[in-house]
Scaffold this motif. Structure first.
Motif, PDB file in Angstrom:
ATOM      1  N   GLU A   1       0.841  -1.198   0.000  1.00  0.00           N
ATOM      2  CA  GLU A   1       0.000   0.000   0.000  1.00  0.00           C
ATOM      3  C   GLU A   1       0.874   1.246   0.000  1.00  0.00           C
ATOM      4  N   THR A   2       0.779   2.044  -1.060  1.00  0.00           N
ATOM      5  CA  THR A   2       1.621   3.223  -1.197  1.00  0.00           C
ATOM      6  C   THR A   2       0.910   4.475  -0.688  1.00  0.00           C
ATOM      7  N   LEU A   3       1.719   5.432  -0.295  1.00  0.00           N
ATOM      8  CA  LEU A   3       1.176   6.693   0.206  1.00  0.00           C
ATOM      9  C   LEU A   3       0.598   7.518  -0.936  1.00  0.00           C
ATOM     10  N   ASP A   4       1.428   7.822  -1.914  1.00  0.00           N
ATOM     11  CA  ASP A   4       0.974   8.572  -3.085  1.00  0.00           C
ATOM     12  C   ASP A   4       0.696   7.569  -4.203  1.00  0.00           C
TER      13      ASP A   4
ATOM     14  N   VAL B   1      -1.015   7.999  -6.918  1.00  0.00           N
ATOM     15  CA  VAL B   1      -1.009   8.570  -8.264  1.00  0.00           C
ATOM     16  C   VAL B   1       0.409   8.514  -8.823  1.00  0.00           C
ATOM     17  N   ARG B   2       1.375   8.899  -8.001  1.00  0.00           N
ATOM     18  CA  ARG B   2       2.780   8.808  -8.409  1.00  0.00           C
ATOM     19  C   ARG B   2       3.236   7.363  -8.514  1.00  0.00           C
ATOM     20  N   GLN B   3       2.861   6.545  -7.528  1.00  0.00           N
ATOM     21  CA  GLN B   3       3.248   5.134  -7.493  1.00  0.00           C
ATOM     22  C   GLN B   3       2.016   4.317  -7.111  1.00  0.00           C
ATOM     23  N   PRO B   4       1.299   3.781  -8.081  1.00  0.00           N
ATOM     24  CA  PRO B   4       0.064   3.056  -7.773  1.00  0.00           C
ATOM     25  C   PRO B   4       0.299   1.905  -6.803  1.00  0.00           C
TER      26      PRO B   4
ATOM     27  N   PRO C   1      -3.324  -5.354 -10.803  1.00  0.00           N
ATOM     28  CA  PRO C   1      -3.527  -3.896 -10.730  1.00  0.00           C
ATOM     29  C   PRO C   1      -4.988  -3.507 -10.497  1.00  0.00           C
ATOM     30  N   GLN C   2      -5.895  -4.461 -10.723  1.00  0.00           N
ATOM     31  CA  GLN C   2      -7.314  -4.169 -10.530  1.00  0.00           C
ATOM     32  C   GLN C   2      -7.706  -4.150  -9.056  1.00  0.00           C
ATOM     33  N   VAL C   3      -6.824  -4.552  -8.165  1.00  0.00           N
ATOM     34  CA  VAL C   3      -7.150  -4.564  -6.736  1.00  0.00           C
ATOM     35  C   VAL C   3      -7.033  -3.137  -6.201  1.00  0.00           C
ATOM     36  N   ALA C   4      -8.022  -2.345  -6.503  1.00  0.00           N
ATOM     37  CA  ALA C   4      -8.039  -0.936  -6.110  1.00  0.00           C
ATOM     38  C   ALA C   4      -9.418  -0.362  -6.406  1.00  0.00           C
ATOM     39  N   TYR C   5      -9.690   0.773  -5.812  1.00  0.00           N
ATOM     40  CA  TYR C   5     -10.914   1.527  -6.066  1.00  0.00           C
ATOM     41  C   TYR C   5     -12.164   0.646  -5.947  1.00  0.00           C
TER      42      TYR C   5
END
Length: 448
Positions: free
Chosen positions: A237-240, A242-245, A262-266
């Motif tokens: 889990e990244t902080l930013d 957008v910069r580093q998905p 990469p789909q494991v989000a939103y």
């Protein structure tokens, strides 16, 4: 690697390309922490009519838990009298009474402000008050030490970042179940084993180069039912984001392969939830906040799930806990607390199944307690509740369970339960090893 140098490096990287950062509060404002505000930024005093007491920073003991379990409700809110209490209920909570008028109710108990953090965590929050800033359009934070960056928040996004980065013990393993409950109350338990490593929350942890921009490492292994057994999810889990998905991998036991995910989000469906929640609903809200506009509405008093020790008790089976449409109301506990109200509205051109989300965040813990979720037509679709409970060691306010009620289908999901285990499903003494949070490690862990 020196921890302070590493955090400074994260701050520098996040600040690059962000010529204007939202300023931290002044030293004069920060001086309120420990005075009229608690060290975590809540109002120290109680409310005018005494129904919310003063915060005392008294750690909870097992004898206190026993006393809480013996308490009787002050009153009960039902479909018949809910109008009297509507000003202290969310829109979603009100609809629950209309949807299940014959079975849904809230037993309201005396308020106890039991959310307490370790001393070192409070010190970190105070230090952040005059330094932490939002950068990259609010998608990152500079100059903070990894925990609760904004004890005196200036906007809705800062409140949500406090929830995302709040202290959860640093290292943890838990064995819990998820119950996707059908409209008629039937369910098949899904057992999961999860591990967490939150590098910046662990005192003395030697940060690695790869820990830059990381909030936490997480694994989830499905232990039952057989059709899902051995499937493993790994998340960095990244902080930013957008910069580093967010980086995620899945091991499929049937295929015996690890794949990038990469789909494991939103708004992708949550793992092993029967489609009853999105990925970013775990822990009430997680992940990148960039698809929403965030508005801080203010503070209010709300009846929220709190001190949920009865719900977590091993005396109750999962069948005892669930009813068609909702939890067994005799096992839930509601108290009146002050909460921050934040509205998230989907940005123009952004995609998400929830066009609007309204969050109510407990002032003492920064834990989201209630969330009302709206679909693209503007209709209230789902209602989330986090049934908060104070874990005595190492003094962590977190959840006994979280629920997600689908008002359209009549189904609901409850997760985080460990009632039928012989011991607590949460182990905060767990020592996490960084090399277990790698794709090769989950391939080994996933073998049936």
């Amino acid at each position: 690697m020196n921890k302070n140098k590493t955090i400074a490096g994260v701050s520098l990287v996040l600040a690059l390309g962000a010529p204007q950062a939202i300023a931290a509060v002044s030293a004069e404002e920060a001086a309120r922490l420990g005075q009229d505000l608690t060290l975590m930024g809540a109002e120290r005093s109680g409310n005018a009519d005494g129904t919310i007491p003063e915060w005392t920073n008294k750690p909870l003991a097992s004898t206190d838990v026993d006393a809480l379990l013996q308490e009787k409700p002050l009153f009960t809110i039902t479909a018949e009298n809910v109008e009297q209490y509507k000003d202290r209920l969310s829109a979603g909570q009100l609809v629950m009474f209309n949807t299940y008028p014959d079975s849904y109710k809230m037993n309201v108990y005396p308020t106890h402000r039991t959310a307490v953090y370790p001393k070192a965590i409070y010190e970190k929050g105070v230090a952040n008050a005059t330094t932490a800033k939002l950068v990259e359009g609010g998608n990152g934070i500079s100059d903070f030490n990894g925990i609760t960056p904004f004890p005196i928040p200036q906007n809705g996004l800062e409140v949500v970042w406090n929830h995302i980065t709040r202290y959860r013990g640093g290292m943890l393993e838990r064995e819990v179940v998820q119950l996707p409950v059908a409209r008629n109350g039937a369910f098949n338990p899904i057992s999961v084993y999860e591990t967490f490593l939150m590098p910046y929350q662990v005192e003395g942890y030697e940060l690695k180069k790869d820990d830059d921009n990381i909030i936490f490492y997480y694994t989830q292994k499905i232990q039952s039912p057989p059709r899902l057994t051995g499937n493993v999810l790994l998340v960095h889990e990244t902080l930013d984001q957008v910069r580093q998905p967010r980086q995620a991998w899945k091991y499929n036991a049937g295929q015996r392969r690890v794949r990038r995910a990469p789909q494991v989000a939103y708004d992708s469906p949550g793992s092993a939830t029967d489609g009853q929640r999105t990925t970013d609903q775990l822990d009430m809200f997680n992940g990148a906040p960039d698809r929403y506009e965030w508005k801080l509405v203010g503070k209010q008093e709300l009846y929220i799930p709190y001190n949920s020790f009865k719900l977590a008790s091993g005396e109750h089976s999962y069948k005892d806990i669930t009813r068609p449409g909702h939890l067994n109301p005799e096992l839930t506990r509601y108290e009146l607390h002050r909460v921050w109200k934040v509205e998230a509205t989907l940005k123009e051109g952004a995609r998400h199944v929830y066009a609007k989300r309204v969050f109510y965040i407990d002032e003492d813990s920064w834990q989201i307690a209630v969330a009302d979720l709206y679909d693209g037509r503007g209709q209230l679709w789902r209602v989330q509740e986090g049934h908060q409970m104070q874990y005595l060691a190492p003094s962590v306010p977190w959840l006994a369970a979280e629920t997600n009620h689908d008002l359209q289908s009549g189904r609901f999901l409850v997760s985080g339960l460990s009632n039928e285990r012989s011991e607590s499903g949460y182990n905060f003494d767990f020592v996490a090893k960084r090399n277990t949070f790698t794709p090769s490690a989950i391939r080994r862990a996933g073998k049936r």
